[in-house]
Design a protein around this motif. Structure first.
Motif, PDB file in Angstrom:
ATOM      1  N   ASN A 400     -25.975  15.498  14.537  1.00  0.00           N
ATOM      2  CA  ASN A 400     -24.931  16.320  15.163  1.00  0.00           C
ATOM      3  C   ASN A 400     -25.327  16.833  16.540  1.00  0.00           C
ATOM      4  N   GLN A 404     -23.615  16.205  21.582  1.00  0.00           N
ATOM      5  CA  GLN A 404     -23.409  16.938  22.834  1.00  0.00           C
ATOM      6  C   GLN A 404     -24.182  16.307  23.984  1.00  0.00           C
ATOM      7  N   TYR A 420     -20.529   7.470  16.078  1.00  0.00           N
ATOM      8  CA  TYR A 420     -21.265   8.534  15.405  1.00  0.00           C
ATOM      9  C   TYR A 420     -21.600   8.017  14.003  1.00  0.00           C
ATOM     10  N   SER A 467     -19.316  18.843  15.817  1.00  0.00           N
ATOM     11  CA  SER A 467     -19.790  17.552  16.322  1.00  0.00           C
ATOM     12  C   SER A 467     -18.851  16.418  15.931  1.00  0.00           C
ATOM     13  N   GLN A 470     -15.903  16.703  18.654  1.00  0.00           N
ATOM     14  CA  GLN A 470     -16.196  16.926  20.071  1.00  0.00           C
ATOM     15  C   GLN A 470     -15.696  15.797  20.967  1.00  0.00           C
TER      16      GLN A 470
END
Length: 694
Positions: A400, A404, A420, A467, A470
């Protein structure tokens, strides 16, 4: 760590190369006498001799024994022997295979004598690999290869409809092609076996010197002579081994009719029993049929072509694509192991797949993966990540906090595909104490309500939760249905299922125990740094089990250093071995040596170590909560329990210790069921999620 533990963690291991037409063992330097006994069936003989000429490397000498063949075959052998400078022995009247084989063995004076049926087809590097197996241990005296039909050496099946299996090759696959694939995916385990099929039998000169030749008096017409010879060799202290990186095609001799062959086999069986006793024969047959190493080789062979075909399809669709995985880890762990094995699979498909890690992790990471064979890029800081991702078609986050770091890539003019890889539902990590209670798992509605509570009060929970949201166009993919459902229930996010997987080339049943012991070996991974792994519960149960079964069990732990303060604080008032942190290669050796593996975690999103233990031939206990049901079936290949109940954990482990039938059933079935979760399948699905099938 005691001497036994050190031995378990340091045994050598061979890793399949996946490279065709390569030889990664030294060429043989001593002459091999190749003895081919012939009785008619000219077409088979011609194919056999042509393959020997094409694929055998010097030094070798060919000895042909013509056992009363008709004129056509007789004349062919005479001409062939002259042209190839082979030794030709001729019987005007057929004496039978055993006598003909002895003629060839008497004529052989070199360090190795190799009896090869005239209805076989050999392939590249067959001699080197057979000799390498023979030389791998001084006690090995006889060596045989794998084949399509060679009784216990047959792959993938040994029986079909009450008879020996024939295992025909696919119509579009040649013998050399299949043999290359067998060699490329071999773990070179060289399993020991009581009986070797005589269709291809390498014999060391020292064996012949010690025990002599085949028994012509009892087995003169053939059939049974090799079984008798194998028993005699073992009685003299020699071991018999299968060179599991050699595949030789066996066409089944046309020299005898099916009825004649059946009569000879029945007569030989009676003679063998009279000479050695039925108990000796039955014991050997049981080992040949049920030895976990040989069964593992047969199981892997079932998926041999399927794995190669998936690699070929991946090459067709995505060769040349570039994919980079964010893997900011220090030490070996389940999630990292999965990514590494699937990156390796992608690279077999021609995809330029690499790993990105931090520079300050490098020393520890490379110590954890000392045999890593895939590219790793090291970046000084997370600020440099976007720069290192330039030129890649897809960038994959695996945790996670890495989302970013790569989020800025999504705002670029021509952004890469961002994926992801969700191997766990990470918002649960910061609230481990809550999720250990059964009430937490009662319904998705309860978990949603609690999620709202923790989102407001726990920053780490909030970071992991966000996450998944995002990057709007991020491609989410998961390992198990449990992961997929949690993501949907909690956030309403859809993800693609790529399936459970493990390193199928590394975790296999290996040589049976390194030392004889009547005690069951029980193993567990202890991770006190993560309360969801149930370290306290596990140690308490093992302590209690040891008190009850002190003289019947050995306990082997791994996953934490002995001097770790958190480990020192756990109950340890019982005898155990702690191997500490393990590299994947060390773990593969360990898991192949144990009988039972227990995972008393609160939950497992997948349960990689349990998969690895099952693939290695252990009986396992896994938690019902989580994604273990993607590969585990209760009472069939594993035990699945509510690990929040200590009494259930203890009862399950006690059952495996006391119920030999159940334990052996699970140990037999687990490697067969788990073998289908090879990494190429998941790697292919990931690439399909990222790029589609082009």
């Amino acid at each position: 760590m005691d001497s036994q533990a050190a031995m378990l963690s340091s045994l050598p291991i061979h890793f399949p190369s996946w490279q065709l037409n390569t030889l990664d063992i030294p060429p043989h330097t001593q002459t091999v006498d190749i003895i081919v006994c012939v009785h008619n069936a000219l077409a088979d003989v011609q194919r056999c001799l042509e393959s020997i000429k094409t694929y055998s490397t010097a030094p070798y000498h060919l000895i042909l024994v013509d056992d009363g063949s008709a004129t056509e075959t007789h004349d062919y052998l005479a001409d062939y022997a002259k042209g190839e400078m082979a030794t030709l022995l001729r019987n005007e009247q057929a004496r039978g295979y055993t006598c003909a084989a002895n003629q060839g063995l008497h004529a052989s004076q070199n360090p190795y004598s190799l009896l090869l049926n005239s209805d076989t087809i050999v392939s590249a590097h067959w001699l080197e690999r057979l000799v390498a197996c023979a030389n791998s241990a001084p006690e090995i005296g006889l060596v045989g290869p794998l084949s399509n039909t060679a009784s216990w050496q047959s792959i993938p099946a040994i029986e079909s409809k009450g008879d020996w299996a024939e295992n025909p090759l696919p119509t579009d696959m040649s013998v050399p092609q299949f043999a290359n694939r067998v060699a490329a995916l071999s773990n070179r385990l060289y399993p020991r076996i009581p009986f070797l099929n005589g269709f291809c039998l390498l014999i060391k000169r020292a064996v012949i010197t010690q025990i002599g030749y085949f028994d012509e008096a009892r087995f003169g017409q053939g059939y049974g002579e090799e079984n008798d010879y194998c028993i005699r060799a073992r009685q003299a202290g020699w071991q018999l081994a299968i060179a599991d990186d050699v595949y030789i095609y066996h066409a089944q001799s046309k020299s005898y009719s099916h009825e004649r062959r059946k009569q000879l086999a029945e007569r030989a069986g009676i003679a063998l029993t009279e000479k050695h006793g039925q108990t000796t024969i039955d014991t050997g047959v049981t080992i040949c049929r049920h030895d976990k190493v040989i069964e593992g080789i047969r199981t892997r062979a079932k998926y041999l072509l399927e794995r190669w075909n998936i690699v070929a399809q991946g090459q067709y669709h995505w060769r040349g694509k570039r994919v980079i995985f964010m893997l900011p880890v220090l030490e070996a762990g389940g999630g990292s192991n999965v990514v590494i094995s699937e990156v390796r699979a992608m690279r077999r498909m021609g995809v330029d797949a690499v790993i990105l890690n931090f520079l300050h992790h490098k020393t520890t990471f490379e110590k954890s993966y000392p045999q890593l064979d895939i590219p790793v890029i090291y970046t000084p800081t997370d600020f440099d990540l976007p720069r290192y991702c330039e030129g890649y078609d897809a960038v994959i986050a695996t945790a996670n906090y890495s989302i970013q770091w790569i989020a800025p890539l999504a705002t670029q003019p021509n952004p890469p595909i961002i994926g992801y890889y969700i191997q766990d539902f990470e918002p649960y990590f910061p609230i481990e104490k809550a999720i250990r209670y059964r009430w937490f798992w009662r319904s998705a509605w309860i978990r949603r309500r609690l999620a709202s509570y923790y989102f407001r009060r726990n920053a780490d929970f909030r970071l992991a939760w966000l996450s998944y949201l995002q990057i709007p166009n991020c491609k989410l993919f998961t390992k198990t249905h449990w992961n997929k459902k949690e993501l949907h229930y909690q956030l309403g996010k859809e993800s693609q299922l790529v399936g459970a997987s493990y390193n199928a080339d590394l975790f296999v049943p290996r040589l049976n125990r390194t030392e004889k012991t009547d005690r069951l070996r029980i193993s567990a991974m202890i991770r006190p740094s993560s309360s969801r792994r149930g370290a306290l519960r596990t140690m308490q149960i093992l302590q209690r089990i040891y008190q009850e079964f002190t003289n019947q069990i050995e306990i082997i732990l791994f996953g934490v250093a002995e001097d770790n303060p958190a480990f020192q604080a756990l109950p340890r008032d019982f005898a155990y071995q702690n191997l500490g942190l393990q590299t994947p290669e060390q773990l593969a050796i360990l898991l192949a040596q144990i009988d039972i593996f227990v995972d008393f975690s609160n939950f497992q999103a997948m349960g990689l170590t349990a998969m690895e233990a099952m693939a290695s031939g252990a009986a396992v206990i896994v938690p019902t909560i989580g994604g273990s049901d993607s590969f585990a079936v209760h009472q069939k290949n594993a035990l699945m329990i509510d690990t929040s109940k200590t009494t259930d954990c203890y009862a399950a482990l006690k059952q495996l210790i006391t119920d030999n039938t159940l334990r052996n059933t699970l140990m037999k079935q687990a490697p067969q069921d788990i073998a289908k979760f090879y990494p190429e399948k998941s790697a292919y699905r990931i690439l399909k999620v990222l790029f589609g099938e082009q």
